[in-house]
Design an enzyme around this catalytic site. Structure first.
Site, short mmCIF file in Angstrom:
data_model
loop_
_atom_site.label_atom_id
_atom_site.label_comp_id
_atom_site.label_asym_id
_atom_site.label_seq_id
_atom_site.Cartn_x
_atom_site.Cartn_y
_atom_site.Cartn_z
N SER A 101 0.69 -1.15 -0.19
CA SER A 101 -0.02 -0.05 -0.09
C SER A 101 0.73 1.16 -0.16
CB SER A 101 -0.88 0.08 1.15
OG SER A 101 -2.08 1.06 1.17
N ASP A 241 -1.70 6.44 -3.78
CA ASP A 241 -0.47 5.76 -3.26
C ASP A 241 -0.31 4.71 -4.06
OD1 ASP A 241 -3.00 4.20 -2.94
OD2 ASP A 241 -2.57 3.58 -0.78
N ASP A 243 -0.62 1.45 -4.19
CA ASP A 243 -1.59 0.54 -4.73
C ASP A 243 -2.83 1.38 -5.29
OD1 ASP A 243 -2.49 0.90 -2.42
OD2 ASP A 243 -3.43 -1.05 -1.99
#
Length: 449
Positions: A101, A241, A243
């Protein structure tokens, strides 16, 4: 039992903490627990982000899935919300995303989605944890003739992009937008999506090399995007971000439009179109007091949930609400998605911007933002200490006193860290000086307990 699932799945330093063995066992357990009933062969969608470690962890998860007789559908580098979409689109049993992430490149994680394209329930997580951490011997490996097959789907990303472009139906002709793709998954999708819909796009941080994901870029490091927007006269900037399940915006003056301000913009737009079901949206307890004030002044009810898009969605589904989000940039539109989707959020924002005829800074100005002070108080590592402090009458009295002093123009939130020996003190007030004084007073009380 050790905890495998955190707020958003297993996560840690790749290969050493989040080992390939653990990834393989998680793949096995997830395939067993989430397999459809009735003898139908399970199919698991597996995606990944751009970290160097994602290839190894993908291979390990894939081996685990196939070893219990499920097929693995590898969709390559895709945004996390693409996996959630593809699980439903393909009628798969589950989806697994290999991603750390918003964290730096040395971290990685495993996000698991049910056949409904949603983050797992606590019951599903506990069943997977049991098989991985306590009872791996209960997992039955299949005979050679039943081993799952591995398929590579090179059209999955196109299916997701088409879905996102159609979802909003935005006409972005004439909008000049800068995109920060965090050297992550959005580097494979964002330029195409926004260009297809007519925007004049310039993208930065679109050269992932396995080690530079989120490095001085993306939604958690937006200074470069702020400067880029103002230096080049863009209408706005959009930062994702690693992902691409989060989005933070930058207005035409270079100021940040965080998730709270985006929520205010969306609530206003939804209410004007009579789309805000029950006149209610879902946020978290960490949302800024300014958002609560804005909602109150505009006759909108805010329901609160735990932090994380999983908990936001749970509250939305319980109440039948269509809009939810949090300060970090996760925003959920249940008409189009089952999880936070940064690019969907960005398109919704640009659609409002295009239709309004206003500047991004004007849209964001509707929501006041109170200064926020967050202080961490180290406490003993001994078990039960944090619980005892939180249950203290002295702390309760101190919190009540500071809330009384704020006179409704701010708020106090004291909570234990879920992962560290810390008590976190957050205060919002009309000025940073007032917030800091209140926070320091509470810190002093906690230190004496």
């Amino acid at each position: 039992m050790p905890k495998l699932f955190g707020t958003d799945g297993p996560r840690g330093i790749a290969v050493t903490d989040l080992t390939c063995e653990l990834a393989m066992q998680t793949g096995r357990a997830a395939a067993v627990v989430l397999a459809k009933k009735g003898g139908e062969k399970a199919k698991i969608i597996i995606g990944k982000d751009t970290r160097a470690s994602s290839d190894a962890l993908e291979a390990a998860v894939c081996a685990g899935v196939c070893s219990v007789g499920a097929d693995a559908e590898l969709v390559g580098v895709v945004p996390t919300p693409a996996v959630a979409f593809l699980v439903k689109e393909y009628g798969a049993s589950a989806g697994i995303m290999i991603s750390g992430s918003h964290n730096s490149a040395e971290f990685n994680g495993i996000k698991v989605f049910s056949s409904a394209g949603r983050k797992l329930t606590e019951d599903e997580e506990e069943k997977i944890e049991h098989l991985v951490m306590e009872a791996p011997h209960e997992i039955k490996l299949c005979p050679f003739e039943d081993v799952g097959r591995v398929n590579h789907d090179d059209k999955a990303l196109d299916a997701y992009i088409e879905h996102i472009e159609k979802a909003v139906g935005a006409d972005l002709d004439g909008i000049r937008v800068a995109l920060d793709c965090a050297n992550g998954c959005a580097a494979y999708t964002a330029e195409r999506i926004f260009s297809d819909l007519g925007a004049d796009v310039t993208a930065i941080s679109v050269s992932p090399d396995g080690t530079n994901i989120n490095k001085n870029c993306g939604s958690t490091n937006i200074q470069e995007l702020m400067d880029f927007v103002t230096d080049n006269g863009f209408d706005c900037g959009l930062a994702f971000d690693g992902d691409a399940d989060r989005c933070i915006a930058v207005d035409d003056t270079g100021d940040m439009i965080d998730g709270d301000k985006l929520m205010a913009i969306f609530m206003k737009a939804y209410k004007e179109k009579d789309l805000l079901d029950k006149n209610t949206a879902v946020v978290t307890a960490m949302s800024n007091h300014g958002l609560f004030r804005y909602a109150r002044e505009n006759g909108i009810t805010l329901e609160t949930s735990g932090s994380g898009d999983r908990y936001i969605l749970e509250r939305m589904l319980e109440g039948g609400y269509k809009l939810g989000g949090e300060q970090s940039g996760h925003t959920i539109f249940t008409d189009f998605s089952t999880t936070g989707d940064g690019q969907l959020t960005a398109l919704q924002f640009l659609d409002v911007l295009s239709r309004s005829g206003k500047k991004a800074s004007e849209l964001a100005s509707v929501c006041p933002q109170y200064p926020q002070v967050l202080l961490n108080v180290p406490v003993s590592h001994e078990r039960g200490v944090k619980d005892a402090i939180m249950a203290s009458d002295a702390l309760a009295a101190a919190v009540a006193l500071q809330e009384e002093k704020l006179s409704g123009e701010g708020r106090v939130l004291v909570r234990p860290s879920g992962t560290e020996a810390l008590i976190r003190v957050m205060v919002e007030a009309k000025t940073e000086q007032i917030a800091l004084l209140a926070a320091e007073n509470l810190v002093n009380v906690i230190k004496m307990l």
